[in-house]
Design an enzyme around this catalytic site. Structure first.
Site, PDB file in Angstrom:
ATOM      1  N   SER A   8     -10.781  -0.619   6.416  1.00 13.33           N
ATOM      2  CA  SER A   8     -11.456  -1.740   7.083  1.00 13.33           C
ATOM      3  C   SER A   8     -10.656  -2.132   8.308  1.00 13.33           C
ATOM      4  O   SER A   8      -9.507  -2.594   8.194  1.00 13.33           O
ATOM      5  CB  SER A   8     -11.557  -2.920   6.136  1.00 13.33           C
ATOM      6  OG  SER A   8     -11.861  -4.072   6.888  1.00 13.33           O
ATOM      7  N   HIS A  33     -14.713   1.363   8.078  1.00 17.72           N
ATOM      8  CA  HIS A  33     -15.455   0.218   7.544  1.00 17.72           C
ATOM      9  C   HIS A  33     -15.381  -0.900   8.576  1.00 17.72           C
ATOM     10  O   HIS A  33     -14.303  -1.337   8.980  1.00 17.72           O
ATOM     11  CB  HIS A  33     -14.836  -0.202   6.213  1.00 17.72           C
ATOM     12  CG  HIS A  33     -15.581  -1.283   5.494  1.00 17.72           C
ATOM     13  ND1 HIS A  33     -16.692  -1.045   4.731  1.00 17.72           N
ATOM     14  CD2 HIS A  33     -15.354  -2.613   5.413  1.00 17.72           C
ATOM     15  CE1 HIS A  33     -17.129  -2.185   4.203  1.00 17.72           C
ATOM     16  NE2 HIS A  33     -16.331  -3.157   4.606  1.00 17.72           N
ATOM     17  N   ASP A  35     -16.506  -4.684   9.386  1.00 15.83           N
ATOM     18  CA  ASP A  35     -16.932  -5.943   8.771  1.00 15.83           C
ATOM     19  C   ASP A  35     -17.510  -6.903   9.803  1.00 15.83           C
ATOM     20  O   ASP A  35     -16.799  -7.339  10.709  1.00 15.83           O
ATOM     21  CB  ASP A  35     -15.732  -6.625   8.108  1.00 15.83           C
ATOM     22  CG  ASP A  35     -15.325  -5.941   6.818  1.00 15.83           C
ATOM     23  OD1 ASP A  35     -16.186  -5.753   5.945  1.00 15.83           O
ATOM     24  OD2 ASP A  35     -14.123  -5.596   6.685  1.00 15.83           O
ATOM     25  N   MET A  37     -19.134 -10.568  10.426  1.00 17.81           N
ATOM     26  CA  MET A  37     -19.276 -11.921   9.844  1.00 17.81           C
ATOM     27  C   MET A  37     -19.829 -12.867  10.907  1.00 17.81           C
ATOM     28  O   MET A  37     -19.394 -12.816  12.059  1.00 17.81           O
ATOM     29  CB  MET A  37     -17.912 -12.435   9.396  1.00 17.81           C
ATOM     30  CG  MET A  37     -17.179 -11.477   8.476  1.00 17.81           C
ATOM     31  SD  MET A  37     -15.552 -12.115   8.100  1.00 17.81           S
ATOM     32  CE  MET A  37     -14.854 -10.728   7.202  1.00 17.81           C
ATOM     33  N   HIS A  66     -20.567  -3.277   7.315  1.00 15.50           N
ATOM     34  CA  HIS A  66     -20.755  -4.241   6.216  1.00 15.50           C
ATOM     35  C   HIS A  66     -21.187  -5.565   6.828  1.00 15.50           C
ATOM     36  O   HIS A  66     -20.380  -6.270   7.425  1.00 15.50           O
ATOM     37  CB  HIS A  66     -19.432  -4.370   5.441  1.00 15.50           C
ATOM     38  CG  HIS A  66     -19.447  -5.393   4.356  1.00 15.50           C
ATOM     39  ND1 HIS A  66     -18.284  -5.814   3.726  1.00 15.50           N
ATOM     40  CD2 HIS A  66     -20.447  -6.088   3.763  1.00 15.50           C
ATOM     41  CE1 HIS A  66     -18.588  -6.726   2.809  1.00 15.50           C
ATOM     42  NE2 HIS A  66     -19.892  -6.916   2.817  1.00 15.50           N
ATOM     43  N   MET A  68     -21.979  -9.287   6.736  1.00 15.88           N
ATOM     44  CA  MET A  68     -21.833 -10.553   6.004  1.00 15.88           C
ATOM     45  C   MET A  68     -22.475 -11.597   6.899  1.00 15.88           C
ATOM     46  O   MET A  68     -21.807 -12.455   7.489  1.00 15.88           O
ATOM     47  CB  MET A  68     -20.348 -10.839   5.740  1.00 15.88           C
ATOM     48  CG  MET A  68     -19.771  -9.949   4.645  1.00 15.88           C
ATOM     49  SD  MET A  68     -17.970  -9.865   4.692  1.00 15.88           S
ATOM     50  CE  MET A  68     -17.772  -8.542   5.887  1.00 15.88           C
ATOM     51  N   MET A 137     -18.375  -6.219  -4.304  1.00 16.80           N
ATOM     52  CA  MET A 137     -17.257  -6.942  -3.692  1.00 16.80           C
ATOM     53  C   MET A 137     -16.255  -7.331  -4.787  1.00 16.80           C
ATOM     54  O   MET A 137     -16.610  -7.970  -5.776  1.00 16.80           O
ATOM     55  CB  MET A 137     -17.751  -8.212  -2.990  1.00 16.80           C
ATOM     56  CG  MET A 137     -18.532  -7.975  -1.710  1.00 16.80           C
ATOM     57  SD  MET A 137     -17.651  -7.005  -0.465  1.00 16.80           S
ATOM     58  CE  MET A 137     -16.246  -8.071  -0.110  1.00 16.80           C
ATOM     59  N   GLY A 142     -15.320 -12.504   3.434  1.00 11.42           N
ATOM     60  CA  GLY A 142     -14.920 -13.447   4.473  1.00 11.42           C
ATOM     61  C   GLY A 142     -13.550 -13.179   5.065  1.00 11.42           C
ATOM     62  O   GLY A 142     -13.346 -13.396   6.250  1.00 11.42           O
ATOM     63  N   PHE A 143     -12.618 -12.692   4.250  1.00 19.06           N
ATOM     64  CA  PHE A 143     -11.252 -12.506   4.739  1.00 19.06           C
ATOM     65  C   PHE A 143     -10.603 -11.283   4.104  1.00 19.06           C
ATOM     66  O   PHE A 143     -10.885 -10.964   2.933  1.00 19.06           O
ATOM     67  CB  PHE A 143     -10.386 -13.732   4.400  1.00 19.06           C
ATOM     68  CG  PHE A 143     -10.865 -14.972   5.093  1.00 19.06           C
ATOM     69  CD1 PHE A 143     -10.416 -15.297   6.376  1.00 19.06           C
ATOM     70  CD2 PHE A 143     -11.796 -15.811   4.476  1.00 19.06           C
ATOM     71  CE1 PHE A 143     -10.888 -16.436   7.027  1.00 19.06           C
ATOM     72  CE2 PHE A 143     -12.271 -16.950   5.124  1.00 19.06           C
ATOM     73  CZ  PHE A 143     -11.808 -17.265   6.405  1.00 19.06           C
ATOM     74  N   GLY A 144      -9.736 -10.631   4.863  1.00 20.92           N
ATOM     75  CA  GLY A 144      -8.904  -9.577   4.299  1.00 20.92           C
ATOM     76  C   GLY A 144      -7.709 -10.200   3.585  1.00 20.92           C
ATOM     77  O   GLY A 144      -7.478 -11.412   3.684  1.00 20.92           O
ATOM     78  N   GLY A 145      -6.971  -9.375   2.867  1.00 26.73           N
ATOM     79  CA  GLY A 145      -5.707  -9.812   2.284  1.00 26.73           C
ATOM     80  C   GLY A 145      -5.797 -10.658   1.032  1.00 26.73           C
ATOM     81  O   GLY A 145      -4.815 -11.291   0.635  1.00 26.73           O
ATOM     82  N   ASP A 175     -14.878  -3.031  -2.469  1.00 21.69           N
ATOM     83  CA  ASP A 175     -14.268  -3.592  -1.251  1.00 21.69           C
ATOM     84  C   ASP A 175     -13.526  -4.883  -1.583  1.00 21.69           C
ATOM     85  O   ASP A 175     -14.133  -5.849  -2.056  1.00 21.69           O
ATOM     86  CB  ASP A 175     -15.396  -3.852  -0.242  1.00 21.69           C
ATOM     87  CG  ASP A 175     -14.929  -4.440   1.082  1.00 21.69           C
ATOM     88  OD1 ASP A 175     -13.717  -4.554   1.304  1.00 21.69           O
ATOM     89  OD2 ASP A 175     -15.817  -4.782   1.893  1.00 21.69           O
ATOM     90  N   GLY A 176     -12.217  -4.886  -1.294  1.00 15.87           N
ATOM     91  CA  GLY A 176     -11.433  -6.114  -1.414  1.00 15.87           C
ATOM     92  C   GLY A 176     -10.238  -5.961  -2.335  1.00 15.87           C
ATOM     93  O   GLY A 176     -10.394  -5.631  -3.503  1.00 15.87           O
ATOM     94  N   GLY A 177      -9.047  -6.162  -1.774  1.00 16.07           N
ATOM     95  CA  GLY A 177      -7.827  -6.135  -2.584  1.00 16.07           C
ATOM     96  C   GLY A 177      -7.454  -4.758  -3.110  1.00 16.07           C
ATOM     97  O   GLY A 177      -6.744  -4.646  -4.113  1.00 16.07           O
ATOM     98  N   GLY A 197      -8.220  -2.602   3.575  1.00 15.42           N
ATOM     99  CA  GLY A 197      -7.758  -3.080   4.872  1.00 15.42           C
ATOM    100  C   GLY A 197      -6.267  -3.265   4.904  1.00 15.42           C
ATOM    101  O   GLY A 197      -5.514  -2.432   5.418  1.00 15.42           O
TER     102      GLY A 197
HETATM  103  C1  DX5 Z   1     -13.786  -8.936   3.181  1.00 16.15           C
HETATM  104  C2  DX5 Z   1     -14.118  -7.613   3.812  1.00 16.15           C
HETATM  105  C3  DX5 Z   1     -13.226  -6.502   3.444  1.00 16.15           C
HETATM  106  C4  DX5 Z   1     -11.777  -6.696   3.818  1.00 16.15           C
HETATM  107  C5  DX5 Z   1     -10.930  -5.872   2.916  1.00 16.15           C
HETATM  108  O1  DX5 Z   1     -14.769  -9.837   3.514  1.00 16.15           O
HETATM  109  O2  DX5 Z   1     -15.435  -7.225   3.451  1.00 16.15           O
HETATM  110  O3  DX5 Z   1     -13.710  -5.266   3.952  1.00 16.15           O
HETATM  111  O4  DX5 Z   1     -11.519  -6.360   5.144  1.00 16.15           O
HETATM  112  O5  DX5 Z   1      -9.611  -6.185   3.197  1.00 16.15           O
HETATM  113  P1  DX5 Z   1      -8.445  -6.079   2.105  1.00 16.15           P
HETATM  114  O6  DX5 Z   1      -8.330  -4.629   1.739  1.00 16.15           O
HETATM  115  O7  DX5 Z   1      -7.285  -6.611   2.851  1.00 16.15           O
HETATM  116  O8  DX5 Z   1      -8.869  -6.914   0.928  1.00 16.15           O
HETATM  117 ZN    ZN Z   2     -16.116  -5.172   3.957  1.00 16.31          ZN
END
Ligand code: DX5
Ligand code: ZN
Length: 219
Positions: A8, A33, A35, A37, A66, A68, A137, A142-145, A175-177, A197
């Protein structure tokens, strides 16, 4: 089939995006990927059409968009024109789901559906014959990390079972974490494609991190 790895670029160094896209290409990752938003569907705004065009102009990689956003239908054409190879949108968005899938296909690209962590997976079952990607998901969009929500893995196993039993041609994406530990958990649950990501872009050796995920045995 080995695991599809989709970094991502939300976690890329956006001031040096070209350098990070090169890094991503050289890492052996399969897809990019992207994202999107809108600050309405989720409480954040990322990037959109002009950035996608720029990314497309410097890579031949498959771009997995993706959405959102609250109104996916409204933006299908613009994102296809900008270079999307697949658009995955949320069942929770304010849209006629089947018409949006049809619209995406009418532009000659793949279509996917996605569910937030608290949305029951059963709501997507009627659409599985028509889509190429189902994204579960594993964090709130909404956010990475953010930290991986383990409880979402039950939905991965459940949807994978339905896909296999009915012979649908649909991949399961998570997707996520995702990191080296949670990747194994997601693959064991039935994931075919992992979005990551923070773990990939913050690693000193992205190639090694990608290969670690790709080598997880899913047989
Ligand atoms: C969250 C995104 C993800 C995000 C993943 O809303 O859809 O794609 O970038 O990031 P990590 O791998 O840091 O959770
Ligand atoms: Zn995503």
């Amino acid at each position: 089939m080995s695991i599809i790895v989709s970094p991502s670029i939300l976690s890329a160094d956006l001031a040096n995006l070209k350098t990070d896209i090169k890094r991503l290409e050289e890492s052996g990752a399969d897809r990019i990927h992207f994202d999107v938003m809108d600050g309405v569907f989720v409480n954040n705004i990322s990037f959109g059409i002009p950035v996608l065009k720029s990314v497309k102009s410097i890579t031949d990689m498959f771009i997995d968009v993706h959405f959102m956003i609250i109104d996916p239908m409204k933006y299908v054409d613009a994102f296809v024109d900008a270079g999307a190879d697949m658009i995955t949108f949320h069942v929770e968005s304010d849209v006629d789901i089947k018409s949006t899938i049809d619209k995406i296909h009418s532009r000659g690209i793949k279509a996917g559906l996605t569910v937030k962590p608290n949305t029951p997976i059963e709501v997507v079952y009627e659409y599985l014959p028509f889509i190429e990607n189902i994204l579960i998901m594993s964090v709130e969009p909404g956010f990475g990390g953010q930290g991986f929500i383990h409880e979402t893995m039950g939905k991965v196993s459940a949807v994978k079972k339905v896909i296999i039993e009915n012979g649908y041609d649909c991949l399961v994406q998570v997707d996520g974490g995702i990191n080296d530990i949670t990747a194994k958990i997601a693959v064991d649950a039935g994931a075919d494609d992992l979005v990551s990501g923070t773990y990939l872009f913050k690693s000193d050796d992205m190639k090694k991190a990608v290969q670690t995920i790709k080598l997880i045995n899913n047989s």
